[in-house]
Design a protein around this motif. Structure first.
Motif, PDB file in Angstrom:
ATOM      1  N   LYS A   1      38.764 121.562  45.567  1.00 11.38           N
ATOM      2  CA  LYS A   1      39.578 120.793  46.512  1.00 11.38           C
ATOM      3  C   LYS A   1      38.872 119.589  47.106  1.00 11.38           C
ATOM      4  O   LYS A   1      39.530 118.637  47.546  1.00 11.38           O
ATOM      5  CB  LYS A   1      40.076 121.715  47.625  1.00 11.38           C
ATOM      6  N   SER A   2      37.545 119.610  47.196  1.00 11.73           N
ATOM      7  CA  SER A   2      36.800 118.457  47.725  1.00 11.73           C
ATOM      8  C   SER A   2      35.804 117.996  46.669  1.00 11.73           C
ATOM      9  O   SER A   2      35.040 118.808  46.138  1.00 11.73           O
ATOM     10  CB  SER A   2      36.068 118.827  49.017  1.00 11.73           C
ATOM     11  N   LYS A   3      35.826 116.692  46.364  1.00 16.82           N
ATOM     12  CA  LYS A   3      34.957 116.165  45.313  1.00 16.82           C
ATOM     13  C   LYS A   3      34.106 115.029  45.862  1.00 16.82           C
ATOM     14  O   LYS A   3      34.600 114.149  46.575  1.00 16.82           O
ATOM     15  CB  LYS A   3      35.795 115.661  44.135  1.00 16.82           C
ATOM     16  N   SER A   4      32.831 115.055  45.514  1.00 12.99           N
ATOM     17  CA  SER A   4      31.938 113.959  45.879  1.00 12.99           C
ATOM     18  C   SER A   4      32.397 112.683  45.184  1.00 12.99           C
ATOM     19  O   SER A   4      33.203 112.715  44.251  1.00 12.99           O
ATOM     20  CB  SER A   4      30.503 114.298  45.464  1.00 12.99           C
ATOM     21  N   VAL A   5      31.847 111.562  45.611  1.00 17.28           N
ATOM     22  CA  VAL A   5      32.267 110.264  45.080  1.00 17.28           C
ATOM     23  C   VAL A   5      32.067 110.221  43.563  1.00 17.28           C
ATOM     24  O   VAL A   5      30.997 110.553  43.052  1.00 17.28           O
ATOM     25  CB  VAL A   5      31.474 109.131  45.760  1.00 17.28           C
ATOM     26  N   PHE A   6      33.121 109.814  42.872  1.00 17.97           N
ATOM     27  CA  PHE A   6      33.054 109.680  41.417  1.00 17.97           C
ATOM     28  C   PHE A   6      33.803 108.422  40.990  1.00 17.97           C
ATOM     29  O   PHE A   6      34.636 107.892  41.727  1.00 17.97           O
ATOM     30  CB  PHE A   6      33.629 110.915  40.712  1.00 17.97           C
TER      31      PHE A   6
ATOM     32  N   MET B   1      39.250 105.741  48.576  1.00 20.14           N
ATOM     33  CA  MET B   1      38.858 104.915  47.432  1.00 20.14           C
ATOM     34  C   MET B   1      38.160 103.647  47.915  1.00 20.14           C
ATOM     35  O   MET B   1      38.462 103.137  48.996  1.00 20.14           O
ATOM     36  CB  MET B   1      40.079 104.522  46.594  1.00 20.14           C
ATOM     37  N   HIS B   2      37.250 103.148  47.067  1.00 23.09           N
ATOM     38  CA  HIS B   2      36.572 101.883  47.378  1.00 23.09           C
ATOM     39  C   HIS B   2      36.031 101.311  46.083  1.00 23.09           C
ATOM     40  O   HIS B   2      35.741 102.056  45.129  1.00 23.09           O
ATOM     41  CB  HIS B   2      35.427 102.109  48.376  1.00 23.09           C
ATOM     42  N   THR B   3      35.884 100.005  46.050  1.00 25.79           N
ATOM     43  CA  THR B   3      35.337  99.364  44.848  1.00 25.79           C
ATOM     44  C   THR B   3      33.816  99.335  44.867  1.00 25.79           C
ATOM     45  O   THR B   3      33.196  98.963  43.873  1.00 25.79           O
ATOM     46  CB  THR B   3      35.876  97.928  44.715  1.00 25.79           C
ATOM     47  N   ASP B   4      33.230  99.716  45.991  1.00 23.21           N
ATOM     48  CA  ASP B   4      31.773  99.779  46.129  1.00 23.21           C
ATOM     49  C   ASP B   4      31.371 101.249  46.276  1.00 23.21           C
ATOM     50  O   ASP B   4      31.760 101.906  47.243  1.00 23.21           O
ATOM     51  CB  ASP B   4      31.340  98.967  47.353  1.00 23.21           C
ATOM     52  N   LYS B   5      30.582 101.750  45.336  1.00 24.47           N
ATOM     53  CA  LYS B   5      30.219 103.166  45.350  1.00 24.47           C
ATOM     54  C   LYS B   5      29.442 103.547  46.604  1.00 24.47           C
ATOM     55  O   LYS B   5      29.728 104.572  47.242  1.00 24.47           O
ATOM     56  CB  LYS B   5      29.397 103.498  44.096  1.00 24.47           C
TER      57      LYS B   5
ATOM     58  N   ASP C   1      35.641  98.224  39.252  1.00 24.19           N
ATOM     59  CA  ASP C   1      35.411  99.664  39.237  1.00 24.19           C
ATOM     60  C   ASP C   1      35.951 100.254  40.531  1.00 24.19           C
ATOM     61  O   ASP C   1      35.817  99.645  41.603  1.00 24.19           O
ATOM     62  CB  ASP C   1      33.913  99.971  39.124  1.00 24.19           C
ATOM     63  N   ILE C   2      36.555 101.421  40.441  1.00 24.57           N
ATOM     64  CA  ILE C   2      37.091 102.097  41.636  1.00 24.57           C
ATOM     65  C   ILE C   2      36.414 103.458  41.754  1.00 24.57           C
ATOM     66  O   ILE C   2      36.340 104.215  40.781  1.00 24.57           O
ATOM     67  CB  ILE C   2      38.620 102.275  41.540  1.00 24.57           C
ATOM     68  N   TYR C   3      35.939 103.744  42.975  1.00 24.51           N
ATOM     69  CA  TYR C   3      35.260 105.016  43.239  1.00 24.51           C
ATOM     70  C   TYR C   3      36.113 105.843  44.205  1.00 24.51           C
ATOM     71  O   TYR C   3      36.734 105.303  45.117  1.00 24.51           O
ATOM     72  CB  TYR C   3      33.864 104.768  43.806  1.00 24.51           C
ATOM     73  N   VAL C   4      36.125 107.144  43.952  1.00 28.18           N
ATOM     74  CA  VAL C   4      37.057 108.035  44.654  1.00 28.18           C
ATOM     75  C   VAL C   4      36.314 109.209  45.277  1.00 28.18           C
ATOM     76  O   VAL C   4      35.351 109.723  44.692  1.00 28.18           O
ATOM     77  CB  VAL C   4      38.116 108.589  43.668  1.00 28.18           C
ATOM     78  N   ALA C   5      36.775 109.637  46.457  1.00 29.89           N
ATOM     79  CA  ALA C   5      36.326 110.893  47.060  1.00 29.89           C
ATOM     80  C   ALA C   5      37.561 111.644  47.537  1.00 29.89           C
ATOM     81  O   ALA C   5      38.484 111.032  48.092  1.00 29.89           O
ATOM     82  CB  ALA C   5      35.372 110.635  48.225  1.00 29.89           C
ATOM     83  N   GLU C   6      37.590 112.935  47.291  1.00 23.60           N
ATOM     84  CA  GLU C   6      38.715 113.768  47.730  1.00 23.60           C
ATOM     85  C   GLU C   6      38.211 114.798  48.732  1.00 23.60           C
ATOM     86  O   GLU C   6      37.135 115.366  48.554  1.00 23.60           O
ATOM     87  CB  GLU C   6      39.357 114.484  46.537  1.00 23.60           C
ATOM     88  N   CYS C   7      39.004 115.024  49.781  1.00 25.82           N
ATOM     89  CA  CYS C   7      38.597 115.962  50.823  1.00 25.82           C
ATOM     90  C   CYS C   7      39.778 116.843  51.222  1.00 25.82           C
ATOM     91  O   CYS C   7      40.905 116.355  51.353  1.00 25.82           O
ATOM     92  CB  CYS C   7      38.072 115.199  52.049  1.00 25.82           C
ATOM     93  N   ASP C   8      39.501 118.127  51.402  1.00 23.99           N
ATOM     94  CA  ASP C   8      40.531 119.056  51.851  1.00 23.99           C
ATOM     95  C   ASP C   8      39.918 119.957  52.931  1.00 23.99           C
ATOM     96  O   ASP C   8      38.796 120.448  52.768  1.00 23.99           O
ATOM     97  CB  ASP C   8      41.053 119.892  50.682  1.00 23.99           C
TER      98      ASP C   8
ATOM     99  N   CYS D   1      31.699 103.716  49.589  1.00 21.26           N
ATOM    100  CA  CYS D   1      32.547 104.901  49.510  1.00 21.26           C
ATOM    101  C   CYS D   1      31.772 106.137  49.953  1.00 21.26           C
ATOM    102  O   CYS D   1      32.287 106.978  50.709  1.00 21.26           O
ATOM    103  CB  CYS D   1      33.068 105.076  48.081  1.00 21.26           C
ATOM    104  N   GLU D   2      30.516 106.260  49.504  1.00 21.45           N
ATOM    105  CA  GLU D   2      29.680 107.386  49.902  1.00 21.45           C
ATOM    106  C   GLU D   2      29.392 107.368  51.394  1.00 21.45           C
ATOM    107  O   GLU D   2      29.376 108.408  52.059  1.00 21.45           O
ATOM    108  CB  GLU D   2      28.368 107.360  49.112  1.00 21.45           C
ATOM    109  N   GLU D   3      29.167 106.175  51.936  1.00 24.29           N
ATOM    110  CA  GLU D   3      28.914 106.037  53.371  1.00 24.29           C
ATOM    111  C   GLU D   3      30.138 106.463  54.187  1.00 24.29           C
ATOM    112  O   GLU D   3      30.011 107.186  55.182  1.00 24.29           O
ATOM    113  CB  GLU D   3      28.556 104.580  53.684  1.00 24.29           C
ATOM    114  N   LEU D   4      31.329 106.033  53.757  1.00 24.94           N
ATOM    115  CA  LEU D   4      32.549 106.363  54.488  1.00 24.94           C
ATOM    116  C   LEU D   4      32.860 107.851  54.451  1.00 24.94           C
ATOM    117  O   LEU D   4      33.245 108.441  55.468  1.00 24.94           O
ATOM    118  CB  LEU D   4      33.727 105.566  53.912  1.00 24.94           C
ATOM    119  N   ILE D   5      32.709 108.477  53.291  1.00 25.35           N
ATOM    120  CA  ILE D   5      33.030 109.911  53.210  1.00 25.35           C
ATOM    121  C   ILE D   5      32.004 110.729  53.979  1.00 25.35           C
ATOM    122  O   ILE D   5      32.317 111.784  54.556  1.00 25.35           O
ATOM    123  CB  ILE D   5      33.134 110.389  51.736  1.00 25.35           C
ATOM    124  N   SER D   6      30.764 110.245  54.052  1.00 22.93           N
ATOM    125  CA  SER D   6      29.746 110.910  54.854  1.00 22.93           C
ATOM    126  C   SER D   6      30.106 110.850  56.337  1.00 22.93           C
ATOM    127  O   SER D   6      29.989 111.850  57.060  1.00 22.93           O
ATOM    128  CB  SER D   6      28.378 110.262  54.613  1.00 22.93           C
ATOM    129  N   GLU D   7      30.552 109.688  56.802  1.00 30.05           N
ATOM    130  CA  GLU D   7      30.976 109.539  58.198  1.00 30.05           C
ATOM    131  C   GLU D   7      32.203 110.406  58.479  1.00 30.05           C
ATOM    132  O   GLU D   7      32.337 110.971  59.571  1.00 30.05           O
ATOM    133  CB  GLU D   7      31.298 108.067  58.495  1.00 30.05           C
TER     134      GLU D   7
END
Length: 557
Positions: A408-413, A360-364, A208-215, A367-373
């Motif tokens: 333009k910015s999406k939470s982890v999905f 992107m990360h295979t661990d949800k 599984d691949i989880y994605v976050a987008e940021c602008d 991924c949430e931790e990284l985008i939060s940081e």
């Protein structure tokens, strides 16, 4: 190597010749004469230009023994450069050569600090960004008018880019110099971003691949001068073996030459300013303005305290359109990115192009931790991001709505089909890519190309006596001299080639064919102009001008 040792006569001459050719093209398009007297005195008159050797006027393809004439703009620059070099060698008494040599000495004096120089304030040119029923919202483009400003901007940017590029992390793909990337020496671009995502998808095809987008919101307009200078200082301090006093002074002068509040915000209420720029009569009733981030947004998101705002609000923003500003974006964001890229993680993918970030990360949870940081890092660098929203807000059952692409910015999905926070397609740098690896053109980018065809059509429709060249250009060909005889082996610069990472799938093929149909329909309406331009009745667009043909021809095997 010090800045003054880096700058050579040849670099200055090349920049002057490029500027001269640029102004010749502008004068030709606008119909106005080139009235820049300073540049005119430093360059040879048009009747003094020498012709380059015939062999240098063509690009040779030895594989099939064919040749392609180089574009007229390239030939023009080659001719001017050849003329100046030759005259400086054998005609040193020419008035323009004497003035040119004096100007080169002056620029070198600025570079070594013996001549005082500071960047002047740029002129602000409005460029339409978006339009609503009541408003026309513009982006402020900065234009440095003086010749000294233009030359020093380029030289400063070239030198600092060479110094700092090795200190930028690998996955900054925009505004880089030629470097080794994934085993190849190249200047990275948006296509490399898609290649990187494709490889990551293949490497993790069973996970599984989880994605976050940021602008980032209004990126260039909200860059803080103190943060810029702090990050610049950290980088320049790596070079203790050379004197960086003058290059630092020039850099700080550029940063200080512009402030959004001082130079742009006050123009919203200046009707005389807007009256300088013509507008279509049907839009005359609309409000024209530059949009920015409100003071409350900075406060509510803890970007500034009231005291910081009072002290620093007039030192926010960098010029859009200047070469150094693109370097500044990498200087600042390289520091922001460290919270994600410093620790090696083979299951993580982080790609940034300009101010668009894809994680992107295979661990949800990871991924949430990284985008939060990452969001915290943006805030500490005084940068605002577009609000993160869950993908589930943009779905009807399992179908993605139009708002998904506009956000333009999406939470982890989760990348893939499914209900809730999952999406089959992601968008990045003008492309859209599915979990199955299918790549198509982003809808907004495709719509822009339809608009481009329509504008070209209306331009030709208005011409009373169109030239053959104008008709040929309607084929959307940038490469000059592309015709019915050489189209098979010439690498055209069609829109289709600009999206060379497209894969052959039902979506991309439909898009490319739709472009051909639309352009051919418009072309049929121009049959009167085609006849006036002197073409035979049998003239048609055909393969040389086909998006689909060049897409298939240039598609990777």
């Amino acid at each position: 190597m010090r800045f003054d040792e880096f700058v050579t006569d040849e670099m200055i001459i090349t920049l002057l010749c490029k500027e001269k050719c640029k102004r010749i093209r502008r004068a030709k398009i606008s119909g106005l004469q080139n009235i820049d007297e300073e540049l005119k005195m430093l360059m040879p008159s048009r009747n003094e230009w020498l012709r380059v050797n015939k062999s240098k006027r063509f690009i040779h393809n030895y594989a099939d023994n064919s040749k392609q004439q180089i574009p007229g703009s390239v030939l023009q620059l080659k001719s001017l450069l050849y003329t100046v070099r030759k005259h400086r060698e054998i005609s040193t008494d020419k008035p323009y050569v004497i003035k040119l040599n004096n100007y080169i000495a002056r620029i070198k004096g600025i570079c070594n600090g013996s001549i005082d120089f500071s960047f002047s304030k740029p002129a602000i040119i409005p460029k339409l960004k978006e339009e609503t029923e009541k408003e026309m919202i513009y982006r402020p483009i900065s234009k440095y008018d003086s010749l000294d400003d233009k030359i020093m901007l380029n030289l400063t940017n070239q030198y600092l880019s060479l110094l700092f590029d090795p200190y930028f992390h690998e996955e900054i793909l925009s505004y880089r110099i030629r470097r080794f990337y994934k085993g190849e020496r190249k200047i990275t671009n948006q296509h490399d971003a898609i290649k990187t995502i494709k490889k990551y998808l293949v490497d993790n095809n069973e996970k599984d691949i989880y994605v976050a987008e940021c602008d980032i919101r209004k990126f260039f307009d909200i860059l803080n001068h103190r943060i810029i200078k702090r990050e610049f200082s950290e980088l320049i301090n790596n070079f203790t073996d050379i004197d960086t006093t003058q290059i630092a002074r020039l850099f700080y002068s550029y940063v200080d030459s512009y402030s959004y509040i001082s130079d742009v915000a006050n123009k919203n209420s200046d009707q005389d300013y807007w009256n300088m720029y013509r507008i279509n009569p049907r839009n005359s009733g609309k409000t024209r303005k530059f949009s920015w981030v409100s003071e409350d947004s900075f406060m509510q998101n803890d970007i500034y305290t009231q005291e910081e705002w009072n002290n620093e609000s007039l030192q926010i923003g960098t010029p859009q359109g200047g070469a150094i500003s693109l370097l500044i974006s990498n200087i600042v964001l390289n520091s922001v990115d460290k919270v994600v890229v410093c620790d090696y993680d083979p299951l993580r993918l982080f790609v940034r192009y300009g101010d668009d970030i894809l994680l992107m990360h295979t661990d949800k949870e990871k991924c949430e931790e990284l985008i939060s940081e990452y969001k915290k890092s943006l805030s500490t660098h005084k940068l605002l991001f577009h609000p993160f929203k869950p993908v589930s807000e943009f779905k009807e059952n399992e179908k993605i709505t139009k708002e998904y692409w506009n956000n333009k910015s999406k939470s982890v999905f989760k990348w893939g089909k499914g209900a809730g926070d999952a999406a089959q397609w992601i968008g990045f740098v003008g492309y859209e890519m599915s979990m199955e690896g299918e790549v198509r053109i982003r809808k907004s980018t495709l719509a822009g190309q339809f608009s481009r065809i329509n504008r070209a059509y209306h331009y030709l429709k208005r011409l009373k006596a169109p030239e053959r060249k104008s008709i040929m250009k309607f084929g959307e060909l940038v490469a000059e001299k592309l015709d019915f005889f050489n189209y098979r082996f010439i690498k055209s610069k069609l829109f289709a080639d600009s999206f060379r990472e497209l894969s052959a799938n039902r979506y991309s093929l439909t898009q490319i064919k739709a472009l051909d149909r639309y352009r051919n329909k418009k072309f049929w309406k121009l049959r009167k102009q085609v006849k006036q331009a002197g073409f035979d009745k049998g003239f048609f667009l055909g393969k040389p001008f086909s998006y689909y043909y060049h897409y298939i021809k240039n598609a990777p095997n």
